[in-house]
Scaffold this motif. Structure first.
Motif, PDB file in Angstrom:
ATOM      1  N   ALA A 140      -2.537   1.903  -0.834  1.00 58.50           N
ATOM      2  CA  ALA A 140      -1.561   2.716  -0.101  1.00 58.50           C
ATOM      3  C   ALA A 140      -0.481   1.844   0.537  1.00 58.50           C
ATOM      4  O   ALA A 140       0.713   2.152   0.445  1.00 58.50           O
ATOM      5  N   GLU A 141      -0.895   0.746   1.163  1.00 58.18           N
ATOM      6  CA  GLU A 141       0.074  -0.134   1.824  1.00 58.18           C
ATOM      7  C   GLU A 141       0.959  -0.839   0.808  1.00 58.18           C
ATOM      8  O   GLU A 141       2.164  -0.981   1.006  1.00 58.18           O
ATOM      9  N   LEU A 142       0.379  -1.265  -0.275  1.00 56.81           N
ATOM     10  CA  LEU A 142       1.140  -1.935  -1.318  1.00 56.81           C
ATOM     11  C   LEU A 142       2.149  -0.988  -1.963  1.00 56.81           C
ATOM     12  O   LEU A 142       3.313  -1.341  -2.153  1.00 56.81           O
ATOM     13  N   ALA A 143       1.719   0.213  -2.259  1.00 57.76           N
ATOM     14  CA  ALA A 143       2.631   1.206  -2.838  1.00 57.76           C
ATOM     15  C   ALA A 143       3.771   1.509  -1.881  1.00 57.76           C
ATOM     16  O   ALA A 143       4.934   1.602  -2.295  1.00 57.76           O
ATOM     17  N   ARG A 144       3.452   1.632  -0.605  1.00 55.38           N
ATOM     18  CA  ARG A 144       4.483   1.892   0.402  1.00 55.38           C
ATOM     19  C   ARG A 144       5.500   0.738   0.436  1.00 55.38           C
ATOM     20  O   ARG A 144       6.701   0.956   0.487  1.00 55.38           O
ATOM     21  N   ALA A 145       5.014  -0.490   0.371  1.00 53.94           N
ATOM     22  CA  ALA A 145       5.894  -1.658   0.412  1.00 53.94           C
ATOM     23  C   ALA A 145       6.829  -1.723  -0.800  1.00 53.94           C
ATOM     24  O   ALA A 145       7.973  -2.145  -0.679  1.00 53.94           O
ATOM     25  N   VAL A 146       6.326  -1.283  -1.950  1.00 56.01           N
ATOM     26  CA  VAL A 146       7.130  -1.318  -3.178  1.00 56.01           C
ATOM     27  C   VAL A 146       8.008  -0.076  -3.288  1.00 56.01           C
ATOM     28  O   VAL A 146       9.039  -0.094  -3.952  1.00 56.01           O
ATOM     29  N   GLY A 147       7.612   0.994  -2.612  1.00 53.07           N
ATOM     30  CA  GLY A 147       8.372   2.237  -2.679  1.00 53.07           C
ATOM     31  C   GLY A 147       7.977   3.119  -3.843  1.00 53.07           C
ATOM     32  O   GLY A 147       8.813   3.810  -4.431  1.00 53.07           O
ATOM     33  N   ILE A 148       6.691   3.083  -4.188  1.00 52.39           N
ATOM     34  CA  ILE A 148       6.178   3.893  -5.292  1.00 52.39           C
ATOM     35  C   ILE A 148       4.927   4.629  -4.824  1.00 52.39           C
ATOM     36  O   ILE A 148       4.391   4.332  -3.760  1.00 52.39           O
ATOM     37  N   ALA A 149       4.465   5.562  -5.636  1.00 51.05           N
ATOM     38  CA  ALA A 149       3.230   6.289  -5.332  1.00 51.05           C
ATOM     39  C   ALA A 149       2.024   5.400  -5.622  1.00 51.05           C
ATOM     40  O   ALA A 149       2.077   4.521  -6.487  1.00 51.05           O
ATOM     41  N   ASP A 150       0.945   5.631  -4.887  1.00 54.95           N
ATOM     42  CA  ASP A 150      -0.288   4.848  -5.076  1.00 54.95           C
ATOM     43  C   ASP A 150      -0.709   4.802  -6.542  1.00 54.95           C
ATOM     44  O   ASP A 150      -1.039   3.741  -7.069  1.00 54.95           O
ATOM     45  N   ALA A 151      -0.698   5.946  -7.180  1.00 54.34           N
ATOM     46  CA  ALA A 151      -1.168   6.024  -8.566  1.00 54.34           C
ATOM     47  C   ALA A 151      -0.305   5.189  -9.509  1.00 54.34           C
ATOM     48  O   ALA A 151      -0.802   4.683 -10.517  1.00 54.34           O
ATOM     49  N   THR A 152       0.952   5.004  -9.163  1.00 54.52           N
ATOM     50  CA  THR A 152       1.854   4.227 -10.006  1.00 54.52           C
ATOM     51  C   THR A 152       1.407   2.773 -10.100  1.00 54.52           C
ATOM     52  O   THR A 152       1.596   2.124 -11.131  1.00 54.52           O
ATOM     53  N   LEU A 153       0.804   2.253  -9.043  1.00 48.48           N
ATOM     54  CA  LEU A 153       0.284   0.874  -9.090  1.00 48.48           C
ATOM     55  C   LEU A 153      -0.641   0.700 -10.281  1.00 48.48           C
ATOM     56  O   LEU A 153      -0.605  -0.326 -10.970  1.00 48.48           O
ATOM     57  N   PHE A 154      -1.448   1.712 -10.517  1.00 49.32           N
ATOM     58  CA  PHE A 154      -2.492   1.600 -11.528  1.00 49.32           C
ATOM     59  C   PHE A 154      -2.003   1.982 -12.923  1.00 49.32           C
ATOM     60  O   PHE A 154      -2.781   1.991 -13.878  1.00 49.32           O
ATOM     61  N   ARG A 155      -0.712   2.244 -13.051  1.00 54.25           N
ATOM     62  CA  ARG A 155      -0.092   2.314 -14.375  1.00 54.25           C
ATOM     63  C   ARG A 155       0.253   0.899 -14.832  1.00 54.25           C
ATOM     64  O   ARG A 155       0.387   0.644 -16.016  1.00 54.25           O
ATOM     65  N   HIS A 156       0.427   0.013 -13.863  1.00 55.06           N
ATOM     66  CA  HIS A 156       0.825  -1.360 -14.156  1.00 55.06           C
ATOM     67  C   HIS A 156      -0.338  -2.343 -14.079  1.00 55.06           C
ATOM     68  O   HIS A 156      -0.286  -3.404 -14.701  1.00 55.06           O
ATOM     69  N   PHE A 157      -1.360  -2.014 -13.316  1.00 58.44           N
ATOM     70  CA  PHE A 157      -2.542  -2.855 -13.147  1.00 58.44           C
ATOM     71  C   PHE A 157      -3.781  -1.971 -13.210  1.00 58.44           C
ATOM     72  O   PHE A 157      -3.758  -0.848 -12.728  1.00 58.44           O
ATOM     73  N   ARG A 158      -4.875  -2.515 -13.729  1.00 59.71           N
ATOM     74  CA  ARG A 158      -6.113  -1.741 -13.840  1.00 59.71           C
ATOM     75  C   ARG A 158      -6.879  -1.651 -12.530  1.00 59.71           C
ATOM     76  O   ARG A 158      -7.666  -0.729 -12.338  1.00 59.71           O
ATOM     77  N   SER A 159      -6.658  -2.630 -11.633  1.00 63.65           N
ATOM     78  CA  SER A 159      -7.431  -2.656 -10.387  1.00 63.65           C
ATOM     79  C   SER A 159      -6.702  -3.483  -9.340  1.00 63.65           C
ATOM     80  O   SER A 159      -5.756  -4.213  -9.650  1.00 63.65           O
ATOM     81  N   MET A 160      -7.200  -3.408  -8.109  1.00 65.49           N
ATOM     82  CA  MET A 160      -6.656  -4.246  -7.043  1.00 65.49           C
ATOM     83  C   MET A 160      -6.948  -5.714  -7.342  1.00 65.49           C
ATOM     84  O   MET A 160      -6.133  -6.583  -7.021  1.00 65.49           O
ATOM     85  N   ASP A 161      -8.084  -6.001  -7.955  1.00 66.47           N
ATOM     86  CA  ASP A 161      -8.391  -7.386  -8.328  1.00 66.47           C
ATOM     87  C   ASP A 161      -7.321  -7.942  -9.265  1.00 66.47           C
ATOM     88  O   ASP A 161      -6.895  -9.093  -9.128  1.00 66.47           O
TER      89      ASP A 161
END
Length: 94
Positions: A35-56
């Protein structure tokens, strides 16, 4: 939250990795959440996981990004070897 314009995958991955490094630097590992990372980038949480499979995987990308930044323009191309090494370390302390 206003979302940013759609970016090519490679560019967005770099933005996410850079934002992860910034969060880690400023607030530590416990603040690095999706949530914090998505907020910092300006995208939705789910969008992070279109680009990466996991937080790791995001953390690994952040480490790779840090490596790129640390060794950018290394080694200096001119001068004596010890002076070049000194210059490298001094440039990283700034």
């Amino acid at each position: 939250m206003a979302t940013r314009q759609r970016q090519p995958t490679g560019e967005r991955r770099k933005q996410i990795a850079a934002a992860a490094l910034k969060i880690l630097e400023e607030r530590g590992a416990t603040a690095l959440t999706a949530a914090e990372l998505a907020r910092a980038v300006g995208i939705a949480d789910a969008t992070l996981f279109r680009h990466f499979r996991s937080m790791d995987e995001i953390v690994v990308a952040a480490i790779d990004h840090m490596h790129e930044l640390f060794f950018a323009e290394f080694p200096p191309k001119e001068g004596e070897p010890l002076e070049r090494l000194r210059s490298f370390f001094l440039s990283r302390l700034k």
